[in-house]
Design a protein around this motif. Structure first.
Motif, PDB file in Angstrom:
ATOM      1  N   ASP A   2       0.823  -1.211   0.000  1.00 17.17           N
ATOM      2  CA  ASP A   2       0.000   0.000   0.000  1.00 17.17           C
ATOM      3  C   ASP A   2       0.855   1.258   0.000  1.00 17.17           C
ATOM      4  O   ASP A   2       0.565   2.220  -0.708  1.00 17.17           O
ATOM      5  CB  ASP A   2      -0.953   0.008   1.198  1.00 17.17           C
ATOM      6  N   ALA A   3       1.936   1.242   0.791  1.00 21.09           N
ATOM      7  CA  ALA A   3       2.793   2.430   0.903  1.00 21.09           C
ATOM      8  C   ALA A   3       3.542   2.720  -0.395  1.00 21.09           C
ATOM      9  O   ALA A   3       3.867   3.874  -0.685  1.00 21.09           O
ATOM     10  CB  ALA A   3       3.789   2.257   2.049  1.00 21.09           C
ATOM     11  N   THR A   4       3.826   1.694  -1.181  1.00 26.67           N
ATOM     12  CA  THR A   4       4.602   1.886  -2.410  1.00 26.67           C
ATOM     13  C   THR A   4       3.731   1.890  -3.666  1.00 26.67           C
ATOM     14  O   THR A   4       4.261   1.915  -4.770  1.00 26.67           O
ATOM     15  CB  THR A   4       5.680   0.798  -2.548  1.00 26.67           C
ATOM     16  N   SER A   5       2.426   1.893  -3.510  1.00 27.48           N
ATOM     17  CA  SER A   5       1.545   1.826  -4.679  1.00 27.48           C
ATOM     18  C   SER A   5       1.307   3.179  -5.341  1.00 27.48           C
ATOM     19  O   SER A   5       0.835   3.237  -6.471  1.00 27.48           O
ATOM     20  CB  SER A   5       0.201   1.213  -4.283  1.00 27.48           C
ATOM     21  N   GLU A   6       1.614   4.252  -4.669  1.00 24.37           N
ATOM     22  CA  GLU A   6       1.386   5.592  -5.223  1.00 24.37           C
ATOM     23  C   GLU A   6       2.652   6.113  -5.902  1.00 24.37           C
ATOM     24  O   GLU A   6       3.755   5.845  -5.437  1.00 24.37           O
ATOM     25  CB  GLU A   6       0.975   6.555  -4.099  1.00 24.37           C
ATOM     26  N   PRO A   7       2.531   6.888  -6.966  1.00 26.78           N
ATOM     27  CA  PRO A   7       3.700   7.469  -7.634  1.00 26.78           C
ATOM     28  C   PRO A   7       4.440   8.427  -6.696  1.00 26.78           C
ATOM     29  O   PRO A   7       3.831   8.929  -5.771  1.00 26.78           O
ATOM     30  CB  PRO A   7       3.100   8.236  -8.812  1.00 26.78           C
ATOM     31  N   PRO A   8       5.696   8.671  -6.901  1.00 29.52           N
ATOM     32  CA  PRO A   8       6.488   8.177  -8.030  1.00 29.52           C
ATOM     33  C   PRO A   8       7.028   6.778  -7.762  1.00 29.52           C
ATOM     34  O   PRO A   8       7.335   6.421  -6.638  1.00 29.52           O
ATOM     35  CB  PRO A   8       7.635   9.185  -8.113  1.00 29.52           C
ATOM     36  N   SER A   9       7.165   6.014  -8.832  1.00 28.89           N
ATOM     37  CA  SER A   9       7.811   4.712  -8.755  1.00 28.89           C
ATOM     38  C   SER A   9       9.318   4.927  -8.717  1.00 28.89           C
ATOM     39  O   SER A   9       9.819   6.000  -9.076  1.00 28.89           O
ATOM     40  CB  SER A   9       7.451   3.860  -9.970  1.00 28.89           C
ATOM     41  N   LEU A  10      10.032   3.911  -8.313  1.00 28.05           N
ATOM     42  CA  LEU A  10      11.485   4.020  -8.167  1.00 28.05           C
ATOM     43  C   LEU A  10      12.152   4.480  -9.461  1.00 28.05           C
ATOM     44  O   LEU A  10      13.049   5.328  -9.443  1.00 28.05           O
ATOM     45  CB  LEU A  10      12.050   2.673  -7.721  1.00 28.05           C
ATOM     46  N   ILE A  56      15.314   3.421  -1.130  1.00 25.35           N
ATOM     47  CA  ILE A  56      15.654   2.013  -0.899  1.00 25.35           C
ATOM     48  C   ILE A  56      16.309   1.850   0.468  1.00 25.35           C
ATOM     49  O   ILE A  56      15.990   0.920   1.205  1.00 25.35           O
ATOM     50  CB  ILE A  56      16.564   1.480  -2.018  1.00 25.35           C
ATOM     51  N   ALA A  57      17.212   2.751   0.831  1.00 28.75           N
ATOM     52  CA  ALA A  57      17.858   2.664   2.138  1.00 28.75           C
ATOM     53  C   ALA A  57      16.817   2.765   3.254  1.00 28.75           C
ATOM     54  O   ALA A  57      16.906   2.068   4.268  1.00 28.75           O
ATOM     55  CB  ALA A  57      18.909   3.761   2.283  1.00 28.75           C
ATOM     56  N   GLY A  58      15.815   3.611   3.075  1.00 30.88           N
ATOM     57  CA  GLY A  58      14.772   3.754   4.081  1.00 30.88           C
ATOM     58  C   GLY A  58      13.930   2.496   4.225  1.00 30.88           C
ATOM     59  O   GLY A  58      13.523   2.129   5.325  1.00 30.88           O
ATOM     60  N   VAL A  59      13.685   1.815   3.122  1.00 32.05           N
ATOM     61  CA  VAL A  59      12.904   0.577   3.163  1.00 32.05           C
ATOM     62  C   VAL A  59      13.698  -0.528   3.853  1.00 32.05           C
ATOM     63  O   VAL A  59      13.141  -1.362   4.561  1.00 32.05           O
ATOM     64  CB  VAL A  59      12.520   0.147   1.732  1.00 32.05           C
ATOM     65  N   GLN A  60      15.017  -0.518   3.670  1.00 35.04           N
ATOM     66  CA  GLN A  60      15.852  -1.600   4.182  1.00 35.04           C
ATOM     67  C   GLN A  60      16.443  -1.335   5.553  1.00 35.04           C
ATOM     68  O   GLN A  60      17.223  -2.144   6.043  1.00 35.04           O
ATOM     69  CB  GLN A  60      16.988  -1.876   3.190  1.00 35.04           C
ATOM     70  N   ASP A  61      16.080  -0.240   6.222  1.00 33.61           N
ATOM     71  CA  ASP A  61      16.740   0.083   7.483  1.00 33.61           C
ATOM     72  C   ASP A  61      16.025  -0.445   8.722  1.00 33.61           C
ATOM     73  O   ASP A  61      16.452  -0.202   9.833  1.00 33.61           O
ATOM     74  CB  ASP A  61      16.978   1.590   7.612  1.00 33.61           C
ATOM     75  N   SER A  62      14.965  -1.195   8.545  1.00 30.67           N
ATOM     76  CA  SER A  62      14.251  -1.753   9.691  1.00 30.67           C
ATOM     77  C   SER A  62      15.050  -2.900  10.301  1.00 30.67           C
ATOM     78  O   SER A  62      15.684  -3.686   9.588  1.00 30.67           O
ATOM     79  CB  SER A  62      12.886  -2.289   9.262  1.00 30.67           C
ATOM     80  N   PRO A  63      15.015  -3.022  11.623  1.00 32.88           N
ATOM     81  CA  PRO A  63      15.725  -4.142  12.241  1.00 32.88           C
ATOM     82  C   PRO A  63      15.044  -5.463  11.885  1.00 32.88           C
ATOM     83  O   PRO A  63      13.828  -5.519  11.728  1.00 32.88           O
ATOM     84  CB  PRO A  63      15.603  -3.858  13.739  1.00 32.88           C
ATOM     85  N   GLN A 116      11.071   6.408 -11.610  1.00 33.76           N
ATOM     86  CA  GLN A 116      10.727   7.793 -11.920  1.00 33.76           C
ATOM     87  C   GLN A 116      11.497   8.787 -11.044  1.00 33.76           C
ATOM     88  O   GLN A 116      11.370   9.990 -11.245  1.00 33.76           O
ATOM     89  CB  GLN A 116       9.223   8.005 -11.718  1.00 33.76           C
ATOM     90  N   MET A 117      12.252   8.296 -10.083  1.00 26.33           N
ATOM     91  CA  MET A 117      12.988   9.162  -9.159  1.00 26.33           C
ATOM     92  C   MET A 117      14.392   9.433  -9.666  1.00 26.33           C
ATOM     93  O   MET A 117      14.959   8.645 -10.420  1.00 26.33           O
ATOM     94  CB  MET A 117      13.102   8.484  -7.782  1.00 26.33           C
ATOM     95  N   ALA A 118      14.949  10.538  -9.207  1.00 17.79           N
ATOM     96  CA  ALA A 118      16.364  10.803  -9.463  1.00 17.79           C
ATOM     97  C   ALA A 118      17.180   9.733  -8.738  1.00 17.79           C
ATOM     98  O   ALA A 118      16.728   9.199  -7.716  1.00 17.79           O
ATOM     99  CB  ALA A 118      16.737  12.188  -8.949  1.00 17.79           C
ATOM    100  N   PRO A 119      18.364   9.376  -9.241  1.00 17.06           N
ATOM    101  CA  PRO A 119      19.150   8.308  -8.619  1.00 17.06           C
ATOM    102  C   PRO A 119      19.368   8.498  -7.113  1.00 17.06           C
ATOM    103  O   PRO A 119      19.188   7.555  -6.343  1.00 17.06           O
ATOM    104  CB  PRO A 119      20.478   8.345  -9.388  1.00 17.06           C
ATOM    105  N   GLU A 120      19.722   9.696  -6.689  1.00 21.16           N
ATOM    106  CA  GLU A 120      19.983   9.915  -5.259  1.00 21.16           C
ATOM    107  C   GLU A 120      18.716   9.726  -4.428  1.00 21.16           C
ATOM    108  O   GLU A 120      18.737   9.124  -3.358  1.00 21.16           O
ATOM    109  CB  GLU A 120      20.567  11.310  -5.030  1.00 21.16           C
TER     110      GLU A 120
END
Length: 75
Positions: free
Chosen positions: A19-27, A39-46, A29-33
């Motif tokens: 649900d959180a990733t279903s709305e634009p912009p898609s990856l 991606i770092a934010g998605v992967q930072d959970s313990p 469509q984003m600038a590389p940085e």
């Protein structure tokens, strides 16, 4: 159910992620940085990491030697 239009059975965490990733912009469509930060934010959970025993080995192959790291759950 925006991130799960086919009604596939998902665990609560997977449903929340979809649900959180279903709305634009898609990856793409984003600038590389911005994409890297997303991606770092998605992967930072313990996460749970079980204790394992590590074994390092080197296997001789036809070409160069290949390093192998074997991990097995600790009893």
């Amino acid at each position: 159910m925006a991130g799960n239009p086919h009604g596939i059975s998902l665990e609560p965490a997977a449903r929340a992620f979809a649900d959180a990733t279903s709305e634009p912009p898609s990856l793409h469509q984003m600038a590389p940085e911005t994409g890297r930060k997303t991606i770092a934010g998605v992967q930072d959970s313990p996460i749970f990491k079980p204790v394992v025993d590590h074994t390092n080995a080197a296997e001789a192959a036809v070409a160069p030697t290949v390093g192998v790291l074997a991990q097995a759950p600790r009893d």
